[in-house]
Design an enzyme around this catalytic site. Structure first.
Site, mmCIF file in Angstrom:
data_model
loop_
_atom_site.group_PDB
_atom_site.id
_atom_site.type_symbol
_atom_site.label_atom_id
_atom_site.label_comp_id
_atom_site.label_asym_id
_atom_site.label_seq_id
_atom_site.Cartn_x
_atom_site.Cartn_y
_atom_site.Cartn_z
ATOM 1 N N GLU A 80 55.300 38.343 28.928
ATOM 2 C CA GLU A 80 55.806 39.638 28.466
ATOM 3 C C GLU A 80 56.696 40.306 29.511
ATOM 4 O O GLU A 80 56.246 40.580 30.629
ATOM 5 C CB GLU A 80 54.622 40.563 28.113
ATOM 6 N N LYS A 259 44.898 47.484 26.134
ATOM 7 C CA LYS A 259 45.827 46.336 26.115
ATOM 8 C C LYS A 259 46.728 46.413 27.342
ATOM 9 O O LYS A 259 47.002 45.412 28.005
ATOM 10 C CB LYS A 259 46.652 46.343 24.814
ATOM 11 N N ASP A 275 38.723 32.285 33.163
ATOM 12 C CA ASP A 275 38.527 32.307 31.713
ATOM 13 C C ASP A 275 38.794 33.729 31.207
ATOM 14 O O ASP A 275 37.917 34.582 31.244
ATOM 15 C CB ASP A 275 37.083 31.875 31.418
ATOM 16 N N HIS A 372 61.132 48.924 29.107
ATOM 17 C CA HIS A 372 60.808 47.662 28.450
ATOM 18 C C HIS A 372 62.066 46.996 27.898
ATOM 19 O O HIS A 372 62.296 45.809 28.103
ATOM 20 C CB HIS A 372 59.801 47.920 27.325
HETATM 21 P P1 NDP Z 1 31.414 24.671 36.801
HETATM 22 O O1 NDP Z 1 30.635 23.962 35.770
HETATM 23 O O2 NDP Z 1 32.679 24.042 37.255
HETATM 24 O O3 NDP Z 1 30.442 25.007 38.017
HETATM 25 C C1 NDP Z 1 30.866 25.546 39.234
HETATM 26 C C2 NDP Z 1 31.137 24.441 40.231
HETATM 27 O O4 NDP Z 1 31.608 24.982 41.435
HETATM 28 C C3 NDP Z 1 29.887 23.639 40.510
HETATM 29 O O5 NDP Z 1 30.222 22.277 40.454
HETATM 30 C C4 NDP Z 1 29.556 24.035 41.932
HETATM 31 O O6 NDP Z 1 29.026 22.963 42.646
HETATM 32 C C5 NDP Z 1 30.923 24.348 42.494
HETATM 33 N N1 NDP Z 1 30.880 25.233 43.657
HETATM 34 C C6 NDP Z 1 31.458 24.956 44.859
HETATM 35 N N2 NDP Z 1 31.293 25.970 45.701
HETATM 36 C C7 NDP Z 1 30.591 26.912 45.055
HETATM 37 C C8 NDP Z 1 30.121 28.209 45.433
HETATM 38 N N3 NDP Z 1 30.346 28.723 46.636
HETATM 39 N N4 NDP Z 1 29.468 28.942 44.512
HETATM 40 C C9 NDP Z 1 29.246 28.458 43.265
HETATM 41 N N5 NDP Z 1 29.650 27.224 42.863
HETATM 42 C C10 NDP Z 1 30.321 26.450 43.741
HETATM 43 O O7 NDP Z 1 31.836 26.115 36.297
HETATM 44 P P2 NDP Z 1 30.971 27.296 35.787
HETATM 45 O O8 NDP Z 1 29.513 26.979 35.671
HETATM 46 O O9 NDP Z 1 31.335 28.453 36.634
HETATM 47 O O10 NDP Z 1 31.540 27.491 34.320
HETATM 48 C C11 NDP Z 1 32.844 27.978 34.118
HETATM 49 C C12 NDP Z 1 33.541 27.159 33.059
HETATM 50 O O11 NDP Z 1 32.758 27.136 31.869
HETATM 51 C C13 NDP Z 1 34.841 27.755 32.675
HETATM 52 O O12 NDP Z 1 35.778 26.707 32.530
HETATM 53 C C14 NDP Z 1 34.565 28.404 31.318
HETATM 54 O O13 NDP Z 1 35.743 28.495 30.562
HETATM 55 C C15 NDP Z 1 33.572 27.455 30.737
HETATM 56 N N6 NDP Z 1 32.672 27.935 29.686
HETATM 57 C C16 NDP Z 1 32.592 29.247 29.314
HETATM 58 C C17 NDP Z 1 31.694 29.653 28.345
HETATM 59 C C18 NDP Z 1 31.614 31.107 28.013
HETATM 60 O O14 NDP Z 1 32.299 31.908 28.618
HETATM 61 N N7 NDP Z 1 30.798 31.525 27.056
HETATM 62 C C19 NDP Z 1 30.801 28.699 27.686
HETATM 63 C C20 NDP Z 1 30.938 27.355 28.181
HETATM 64 C C21 NDP Z 1 31.842 27.001 29.140
HETATM 65 P P3 NDP Z 1 27.482 22.580 42.510
HETATM 66 O O15 NDP Z 1 27.290 22.045 41.145
HETATM 67 O O16 NDP Z 1 27.298 21.577 43.574
HETATM 68 O O17 NDP Z 1 26.700 23.825 42.717
#
Ligand code: NDP
Length: 420
Positions: A80, A259, A275, A372
């Site tokens: 936009e 918005k 997200d 705009h």
């Molecule tokens: P991930 O599944 O990618 O988990 C986070 C990753 O980051 C883990 O692998 C974790 O490692 C790693 N990590 C590294 N450093 C850190 C740190 N300092 N703190 C925390 N984690 C760390 O992502 P999320 O669980 O965050 O999920 C987000 C994704 O899920 C987005 O893509 C979203 O769009 C999607 N999603 C959203 C939904 C919703 O909004 N309702 C539903 C389903 C999916 P380790 O595993 O070793 O801890």
């Protein structure tokens, strides 16, 4: 402090150079920006289903915003026109009064297991509460790495809503957004909860109503900075405050008010690989927490200042999801100076308030169209078929026309080409 004046008038290369020096961007990141390296097909094809290619959007930057006394350049991805210009102008005016101050109230994500067909809800609540420590342990055992990182499931609460008994899990997800993390944990406690409640589980899923990830950005804009003419400055402040009241009482205005806030927020969420659907959903629910949908920000006059405040749920991440996969997102974090998730939430909330300020200021003075359409003129020129130098010539001519629309742009282009 770096002087970003006239940044928008520079060439693309000059902007990249100024930004690289100001924010100490790595050589690798500079190369990625310059060569327009996009998401490689090998990665994109594994991220989603039925992949056909990649889809580009303009990648811009808000050159300077002051958040908690720190200067940031904030990358923005938006289609936009005028969003980046407005946010940059808002940030520049507000910086004269010290910029934004933020508070990250908490950083927990909430997930829920919804139980139904529970015969005795009081007994179920009691049984679940009695086993709270074991349930938290089971949840943490489903994702042990988050404990090592200093996070993990912290609390479990139960509420009866309609025919459901809902168990809420409150998790410290550290730097992640936590959706997958929470979903793993919730699924791990689903069956034990069915046993404890003697009921059925309908679903186990993260909630995007992230009321324990609230962030507030606020600013105190010295009214004298709103216009050289002090009478006019006072009038602008009063009208911005009135516009904020309008967004509290009228959902039609509140929706557009919000918005505008999301013009800034979404552009940064997109740039940082976050997200944005999750944040939008959570924030719009938050906007309805009182009796009806309201503006998320407020502007009031306190002595010589126009005081702005924006509070919303911002469960943003610096890791996880697709963040580590997209090379452009890595560049974005480099430009931002690798903030923590809490710092990122503060920056994003400030961009939202800056955007809101600029929009309200324009609305109560010249109207939104003047700025705009000035920027939209280039898009119209391109839509009409203008290329190269023609784009700026047609855009300039369009701005002087009474009807600045596609038909006028096409006529102007026809005239320009037939003059040659
Ligand atoms: P991930 O599944 O990618 O988990 C986070 C990753 O980051 C883990 O692998 C974790 O490692 C790693 N990590 C590294 N450093 C850190 C740190 N300092 N703190 C925390 N984690 C760390 O992502 P999320 O669980 O965050 O999920 C987000 C994704 O899920 C987005 O893509 C979203 O769009 C999607 N999603 C959203 C939904 C919703 O909004 N309702 C539903 C389903 C999916 P380790 O595993 O070793 O801890």
């Amino acid at each position: 402090m770096v002087d970003f004046s006239g940044f928008y008038k520079k060439t693309r290369q000059e902007r990249i150079d100024i930004l690289s020096n100001a924010r100490q961007i790595s050589l690798e990141s500079q190369e990625i920006i310059k060569t327009d390296t996009n998401l490689p097909e090998t990665i994109a094809g594994k991220m989603v289903e039925n992949h056909l290619g990649t889809f580009a959007l303009p990648f811009s930057v808000l050159p300077d915003i002051v958040v908690d006394n720190m200067h940031y350049s904030v990358p923005m991805v938006t289609e936009e026109p005028s969003v980046v210009a407005a946010a940059s102008l808002g940030a520049k005016i507000i910086a004269k009064s010290g910029g934004f101050i933020t508070t990250v109230h908490n950083r927990l994500m909430i997930g829920q297991v919804a139980l139904y067909d529970v015969a005795d809800t009081s007994a179920a609540c009691f049984s679940i509460s009695q086993k709270k420590a074991e349930l938290l342990e089971m949840a943490n055992a489903a994702h042990p790495s988050i404990l090592k990182r200093g996070g993990g499931a912290q609390d479990l609460t139960v509420e009866e809503k309609g025919e459901f008994l809902i168990v809420y899990l409150h998790v410290d997800v550290q730097e992640a957004m936590g959706a997958n993390m929470l979903n793993n944990m919730l699924e791990a406690i689903k069956e034990p909860l069915e046993e404890l409640s003697q009921g059925q589980s309908l679903m186990a899923i993260l909630s995007n109503y992230a009321t324990e990830s609230l962030v507030t950005a606020s600013c105190q804009v010295s009214i004298s900075t709103l216009n050289i003419k002090q009478d006019l400055a006072k009038e602008i402040a009063q009208k911005i405050s009135l516009a904020s009241q309008l967004a509290q009482v009228d959902p039609y205005r509140a929706t557009t008010h919000n918005k505008g806030i999301f013009n800034g927020i979404d552009a940064v969420l997109l740039a940082t690989g976050n997200d944005w659907r999750a944040t939008e959903a959570g924030s719009h629910a938050w906007a309805c927490q009182k009796d009806h949908y309201r503006g998320l920000s407020t502007w009031t006059i306190e002595e010589d200042a126009l005081v702005g405040s924006l509070t919303l749920p911002l469960p943003v991440a610096t890791v996880g999801g697709s963040i580590g996969l997209n090379p452009k997102v890595q560049v974005v974090f480099d430009i931002l100076g690798h903030p923590s998730s809490k710092e990122l939430a503060s920056i994003i909330a400030s961009c939202g308030l800056s955007q809101n300020f600029a929009a309200l200021r324009a609305l109560v003075t010249t109207g939104i169209q003047q700025g705009h359409m000035k920027l939209h003129a280039k898009s119209l020129a391109m839509l009409a078929g203008a290329t190269g130098n023609e784009i700026d010539i047609i855009a300039t001519q369009l701005r002087q026309e009474k009807h600045s629309n596609l038909e006028t742009a096409q006529n102007l282009l026809f005239n320009l080409r037939n003059k040659k």
